[in-house]
Scaffold this active site. Sequence first.
Site, PDB file in Angstrom:
ATOM      1  N   GLY A 190       0.819  -1.206   0.000  1.00 18.32           N
ATOM      2  CA  GLY A 190       0.000   0.000   0.000  1.00 18.32           C
ATOM      3  C   GLY A 190       0.850   1.252   0.000  1.00 18.32           C
ATOM      4  N   SER A 191       0.297   2.302   0.566  1.00 17.24           N
ATOM      5  CA  SER A 191       0.950   3.606   0.533  1.00 17.24           C
ATOM      6  C   SER A 191       2.046   3.715   1.587  1.00 17.24           C
ATOM      7  CB  SER A 191      -0.082   4.715   0.763  1.00 17.24           C
ATOM      8  OG  SER A 191      -0.583   4.655   2.089  1.00 17.24           O
ATOM      9  N   GLU A 212       5.584  -3.398   0.865  1.00 21.36           N
ATOM     10  CA  GLU A 212       5.603  -3.152  -0.579  1.00 21.36           C
ATOM     11  C   GLU A 212       4.889  -1.830  -0.817  1.00 21.36           C
ATOM     12  OE1 GLU A 212       7.310  -4.793  -2.574  1.00 21.36           O
ATOM     13  OE2 GLU A 212       7.761  -6.606  -1.438  1.00 21.36           O
ATOM     14  N   CYS A 246       1.568   0.241  -9.014  1.00 21.21           N
ATOM     15  CA  CYS A 246       2.657   0.741  -8.174  1.00 21.21           C
ATOM     16  C   CYS A 246       3.976   0.831  -8.931  1.00 21.21           C
ATOM     17  CB  CYS A 246       2.814  -0.128  -6.936  1.00 21.21           C
ATOM     18  SG  CYS A 246       3.142  -1.869  -7.282  1.00 21.21           S
TER      19      CYS A 246
END
Length: 460
Positions: A190-191, A212, A246
């Site tokens: 995620g962020s 990640e 991403c």
Amino acid sequence: MNKADIKNIVTRQRTFFQTGTTLDIDFRIQALKKLKLCIQKYENAIGEAIKKDLGKSRFESYMCETGLTLSEINYMIRHIRSFSREKTVHTPLTQFHSRSYTKPSPYGVVLIMSPWNYPFLLTMEPLVDAISAGNTAVLKPSAYSPHTSALIQNIISECFDEAYVSVITGGRAENTYLLTEHFDYIFFTGSQSVGKEVMKQASAHLTPVTLELGGKSPCIVEKSANIKLAAKRIVFGKFLNCGQTCVAPDYIYCDASVKDRLLAEIKKQICLQFGDAPLENENYGKIINEKHFHRILDLMDQEKTVHGGNADHEALRIEPTVLDSVTFQDAAMQEEIFGPVLPILTYSSLDDAIRTINSMASPLALYLFTSDKQAVKKVTSRCGFGGGCINDTVIHLATSEMGFGGFGASGMGSYHGKDGFSTFSHRKSIVDKKTWLDLPMRYQPYREIYDKIVHFFLSL
């Protein structure tokens, strides 16, 4: 789901793990086979759920999510026995006679928190690795992709007992409850902002984590590049899933001498791949929600828009958009874009480009288009990044033969294939010392032993 329910699930999983059932390799293989059959059974439903959440075409959903998940399962079924073997290592003479070896062991109860942009793949692929390594798992898919999350819950409940693999749906409250529990490993995609909170909460239990994350992944186009092919592959990678990837090329950083040619080819490729009216293309997806839709629009400078720029507010769709004459001070360069907006910046020398990239946070991916082998060596040696491609984009993550992961601000740890098995395993270091020989030198009294050794060498 409330806090007590979540605690009960974690407790049940820990009890089940401690029975040792998941240590059996045949049990893990059967679990993977069962999951594979269930995914194949629901293949059409998976495509429909992803279409509802992200507007992806059936082909794109299979290519980028379902197909990659099945590939990872097949890879693990083939290799799990070799990955699980003990490995004998060299034993120093001082430990004669003994055997030294490492033994992979599962962590225990793991938490996998996944994002909305590839909601099926980024939930299931870490799960495949966790199962292969012998763990139990709690899955927390994103609340922003409710249709896919609900289907994942159905698939998992059909395949596994809750004490082995469980799915927790919901939003921030459930995330908070989960992060206060004691897990043996946490895998988060995620962020960066949420990743920091995950790491903070994990530290309370000294729980190891894989993060990640993302970042502004540069796409360098060097002056010797095949411009037509570069444009074709950049457009594919950038606008896949409407830029909500991403590892999408976040921006182009090209030699000033080839910028005009590259820009012209990019415009051509957008039309060739998405048509003259992308907003009417049924195979072109949508932005996940209004919040991100408006965030992306705010990054688009209309005065610097040289292609695209139109949006359908009702359908949450934004055309593939190209920005020219961009500087590092522009809004589009202040955060990860995560949408179908492609800024183009230029450099005068490759060395200057490398220095600029290295002055920024380490990206998850880096792409270089060039025909110059020295340029490849220079960029790949001097730039810090998670992974990437030479003369292509995004495809480096579509293999189980290489690990995928971030570096620095873009994350830590990796997974896919053997790297995924290793991520969810602790490798114990063990010495098996034989009992038929016991050398006296290590035991006290040391002075007497020391005198004998000195006397021996003096007598030589």
